[in-house]
Design an enzyme around this catalytic site. Structure first.
Site, short mmCIF file in Angstrom:
data_model
loop_
_atom_site.label_atom_id
_atom_site.label_comp_id
_atom_site.label_asym_id
_atom_site.label_seq_id
_atom_site.Cartn_x
_atom_site.Cartn_y
_atom_site.Cartn_z
N TYR A 109 0.85 -1.21 0.00
CA TYR A 109 0.00 0.00 0.00
C TYR A 109 0.88 1.25 0.00
O TYR A 109 0.59 2.21 -0.69
CB TYR A 109 -0.92 0.02 1.22
CG TYR A 109 -1.90 1.17 1.17
CD1 TYR A 109 -3.15 1.02 0.59
CD2 TYR A 109 -1.54 2.43 1.66
CE1 TYR A 109 -4.03 2.09 0.50
CE2 TYR A 109 -2.41 3.50 1.57
CZ TYR A 109 -3.66 3.34 1.00
OH TYR A 109 -4.52 4.40 0.90
N PHE A 161 -8.18 21.58 -24.18
CA PHE A 161 -8.52 20.16 -24.24
C PHE A 161 -9.72 19.94 -23.32
O PHE A 161 -9.82 20.59 -22.28
CB PHE A 161 -7.36 19.23 -23.87
CG PHE A 161 -7.78 17.80 -24.04
CD1 PHE A 161 -7.98 17.27 -25.30
CD2 PHE A 161 -8.09 17.00 -22.94
CE1 PHE A 161 -8.46 15.98 -25.47
CE2 PHE A 161 -8.57 15.71 -23.11
CZ PHE A 161 -8.75 15.20 -24.38
N THR A 162 -10.60 19.03 -23.69
CA THR A 162 -11.90 18.88 -23.03
C THR A 162 -11.79 18.76 -21.49
O THR A 162 -12.35 19.58 -20.76
CB THR A 162 -12.63 17.64 -23.59
OG1 THR A 162 -11.74 16.53 -23.52
CG2 THR A 162 -13.06 17.86 -25.04
N ASP A 252 1.16 20.37 -20.50
CA ASP A 252 0.39 19.13 -20.65
C ASP A 252 1.32 18.22 -21.47
O ASP A 252 1.43 18.36 -22.69
CB ASP A 252 -0.93 19.38 -21.36
CG ASP A 252 -1.74 18.09 -21.49
OD1 ASP A 252 -1.13 17.01 -21.47
OD2 ASP A 252 -2.97 18.17 -21.63
N LYS A 295 -0.78 7.76 -23.16
CA LYS A 295 -0.43 8.05 -24.57
C LYS A 295 1.07 7.79 -24.79
O LYS A 295 1.48 6.65 -24.91
CB LYS A 295 -0.81 9.50 -24.90
CG LYS A 295 -2.31 9.72 -25.11
CD LYS A 295 -3.06 9.94 -23.86
CE LYS A 295 -4.42 10.53 -24.07
NZ LYS A 295 -5.19 10.60 -22.81
N ARG A 419 -14.43 15.34 -33.21
CA ARG A 419 -13.72 16.43 -32.53
C ARG A 419 -14.22 17.72 -33.17
O ARG A 419 -13.55 18.36 -33.95
CB ARG A 419 -12.20 16.31 -32.67
CG ARG A 419 -11.60 15.11 -31.97
CD ARG A 419 -11.29 15.30 -30.49
NE ARG A 419 -12.38 15.13 -29.57
CZ ARG A 419 -12.23 14.78 -28.28
NH1 ARG A 419 -11.05 14.53 -27.79
NH2 ARG A 419 -13.27 14.71 -27.49
N PHE A 486 -19.79 14.73 -25.29
CA PHE A 486 -19.44 13.86 -26.43
C PHE A 486 -19.31 12.40 -26.03
O PHE A 486 -19.52 11.51 -26.84
CB PHE A 486 -18.13 14.34 -27.08
CG PHE A 486 -16.96 14.40 -26.13
CD1 PHE A 486 -16.76 15.52 -25.34
CD2 PHE A 486 -16.08 13.34 -26.02
CE1 PHE A 486 -15.69 15.58 -24.45
CE2 PHE A 486 -15.01 13.38 -25.15
CZ PHE A 486 -14.82 14.51 -24.34
N1 F0G Z 1 -4.59 16.12 -22.03
C1 F0G Z 1 -4.62 15.72 -23.31
C2 F0G Z 1 -3.91 16.51 -24.35
C3 F0G Z 1 -5.35 14.58 -23.66
O1 F0G Z 1 -5.38 14.18 -24.93
C4 F0G Z 1 -6.01 13.85 -22.65
C5 F0G Z 1 -6.79 12.67 -22.98
C6 F0G Z 1 -5.94 14.31 -21.34
C7 F0G Z 1 -5.21 15.45 -21.06
C8 F0G Z 1 -6.66 13.61 -20.22
O2 F0G Z 1 -6.01 12.46 -19.88
O3 F0G Z 1 -7.67 10.66 -20.43
O4 F0G Z 1 -5.67 10.21 -19.02
O5 F0G Z 1 -7.53 11.55 -18.13
N2 F0G Z 1 -7.11 12.37 -24.14
C9 F0G Z 1 -7.83 11.20 -24.57
C10 F0G Z 1 -8.02 11.29 -26.06
C11 F0G Z 1 -9.08 10.91 -23.85
O6 F0G Z 1 -8.67 10.38 -26.61
O7 F0G Z 1 -7.52 12.21 -26.70
P1 F0G Z 1 -6.77 11.14 -19.34
#
Ligand code: F0G
Length: 497
Positions: A109, A161-162, A252, A295, A419, A486
């Site tokens: 842990y 970014f979303t 990021d 990624k 997108r 989305f």
């Molecule tokens: N920042 C970027 C540029 C991203 O592309 C993503 C996730 C995140 C932050 C968030 O990270 O998913 O690990 O919580 N992108 C995915 C995509 C969902 O399909 O582009 P996460």
């Protein structure tokens, strides 16, 4: 010898047409000239040890599945997908070394050995002092936003970014777009469409005052712009401006190794630098980073917040316990952290990046050869189809990009992601849709998963759908979740008249 040759000719006369065709192609290809050294082919720097068998479906079945999924590719079952280009997030194939690391998971842990391996890899390759593990990128975004953003603050960034933007808003901040104008133009061939426009930033500093800006949110290989990199030249200028006003830069770092590779290819000064040196230089110009390790870092789950400021780090350690887990696992299993530490090292290998980005460019070139409008220059992790141009007869509030994803799925079972207007959500003040200039479909390529033959199938499918574009009708939204719509929104097909 001579007799054999005549035999073959006679034998070839009796071949079915299709095979004869193939024979001609093979003969022609033998006449191909040798490529000059700079154009020699790349190949994957690995070989395949295990395969995952895919299920093939018919177009009739897929028509049924997409209706059941409300025309949203996020709501399809993965078993009904043939080539899954929904995302490059958590979909990479791990190496034999990473799998071996999984077996060395220390599931204590507290104080798992794997955490220290991962921490050392972050310190070595990115150069930040402190590491807070999180279950994935948005976990790190949540902690950073809550700790640094006050109500009424502005967070300038090189396009939104979303999840990043949502966490900034939930903390009381407002996102301000400071990316160069070229990023919003799918056809601009600017090599660094991820660059920050320093005049836009200066204007915000003048109008709002630097104390209202908790940090600049700087993304590598900007996802929503088509995977477009920023240059080191631009980052250095940004650092100067920010240092003058005592504003932090938070990176990021989700696709930052891919950005470093693009810098090597496109920024002359760095042509002979190692990727790992470029990466460290980028990070040294920033104050910390959020990372979705799903990624670049070649793992299926994981993330972290990396910082240089000890005070902020202490606060983050306190907060991670509430939302993610103890500061030596942050929501990850020990084995996940081991695979992540190893993945970070593999992610900066130049041969890996050359084949990774080479595959994306291969698909991009095929689509350009078919005359399909895509975002140029081709980015690192995906090809972005320009749905606004392809389905120019469908108004944006009838969701052209969402429509195109559904059409592609029905045609061949490939899964892409919208997108465009659906991803952009609504303006929290007016309640109206945000209308982004880019209305795109993302064909996202998982790392080390698909072959060039898969890319050929994808390109052919896009070309077939493109050829019948005028017959395609738009969609109506029938269910709309309040946040990040989305992911779960549902649609139905608009009929004639
Ligand atoms: N920042 C970027 C540029 C991203 O592309 C993503 C996730 C995140 C932050 C968030 O990270 O998913 O690990 O919580 N992108 C995915 C995509 C969902 O399909 O582009 P996460």
């Amino acid at each position: 010898m001579a007799k054999k040759k005549t035999d073959k000719k006679k034998w070839a006369q009796d071949l079915p047409e299709a095979v004869k065709d193939l024979e001609t192609k093979l003969t022609l290809s033998r006449k191909k000239k040798l490529s000059p050294p700079q154009e020699r082919s790349w190949a994957e720097p690995y070989k395949i040890k295990m395969v995952e068998i895919l299920r093939m479906t018919t177009s009739k079945e897929r028509e049924k599945y997409i209706v059941e999924a409300g025309y949203n590719t996020f709501l399809l079952r993965a078993r009904d997908v043939y080539i899954d280009l929904l995302t490059d997030s958590g979909t990479s194939a791990m190496s034999d070394r990473q799998w071996a690391g999984i077996m060395q998971g220390d599931e204590a842990y507290a104080g798992s050995e794997n955490f220290y391996h991962m921490e050392a890899a972050v310190q070595k390759y990115y150069g930040y002092k402190y590491v807070v593990p999180t279950h994935q990128g948005r976990g790190a975004e949540h902690i950073l936003s809550q700790l640094t953003i006050k109500k009424g603050d502005i967070v300038p960034g090189n396009m939104y970014f979303t999840t990043t933007k949502l966490h900034q808003e939930l903390a009381g901040g407002k996102f301000a777009d400071i990316i160069v104008d070229e990023a919003h133009d799918a056809n601009s061939t600017h090599p660094f469409k991820g660059n920050v426009d320093l005049n836009k930033l200066q204007k915000i500093i003048n109008e709002e005052g630097p104390e209202k800006i908790p940090y600049i949110s700087l993304e590598g290989c900007v996802n929503m712009a088509g995977g477009q990199p920023f240059s080191l030249h631009n980052l250095k200028a940004l650092r100067k401006l920010c240092s003058r006003h005592k504003i932090r830069i938070m990176l990021d770092a989700t696709r930052i190794a891919e950005n470093a590779f693009m810098i090597k290819k496109r920024e002359k000064k760095y042509a002979n630098h190692e990727i790992s040196d470029i990466l460290r230089e980028i990070c040294s110009l920033t104050d910390g980073a959020t990372m979705s390790a799903k990624k670049d870092c070649l793992v299926n789950i994981g993330g972290f917040l990396a910082l240089n400021d000890q005070e902020l780090y202490k606060k983050a350690c306190n907060m991670v316990v509430i939302y993610e887990g103890l500061h030596t696992y942050g929501g990850m299993a020990g084995r996940d952290m081991e695979a992540l530490g190893i993945g970070i090292g593999e992610s900066v290998n130049e041969n890996h990046l050359r084949s990774r980005i080479g595959q994306t460019q291969y698909l991009g070139q095929k689509l350009l050869d078919y005359g399909v409008p895509i975002v140029v220059p081709v980015g690192g992790h995906a090809i972005y189809l320009n749905a606004k141009e392809i389905l120019s007869h469908i108004p944006q509030d009838q969701f052209p990009a969402q429509t195109l994803t559904a059409e592609l799925y029905v045609d061949s079972g490939i899964r892409a992601m919208e997108r465009g207007i659906v991803s952009a959500g609504r303006n929290p003040e007016t309640g109206d849709h945000n209308y982004p200039r880019l209305e795109l479909v993302r064909l996202t390529i998982p790392r080390r998963v698909y072959t060039q033959a898969h890319m050929d199938v994808v390109a052919e499918s896009v070309a077939v759908v493109f050829a019948k574009k005028d017959k395609i009708r738009g969609l109506k939204m029938t269910y709309e979740p309040k946040k990040l719509r989305f992911f779960q929104a549902r649609f139905s097909k608009l009929r004639d008249g």
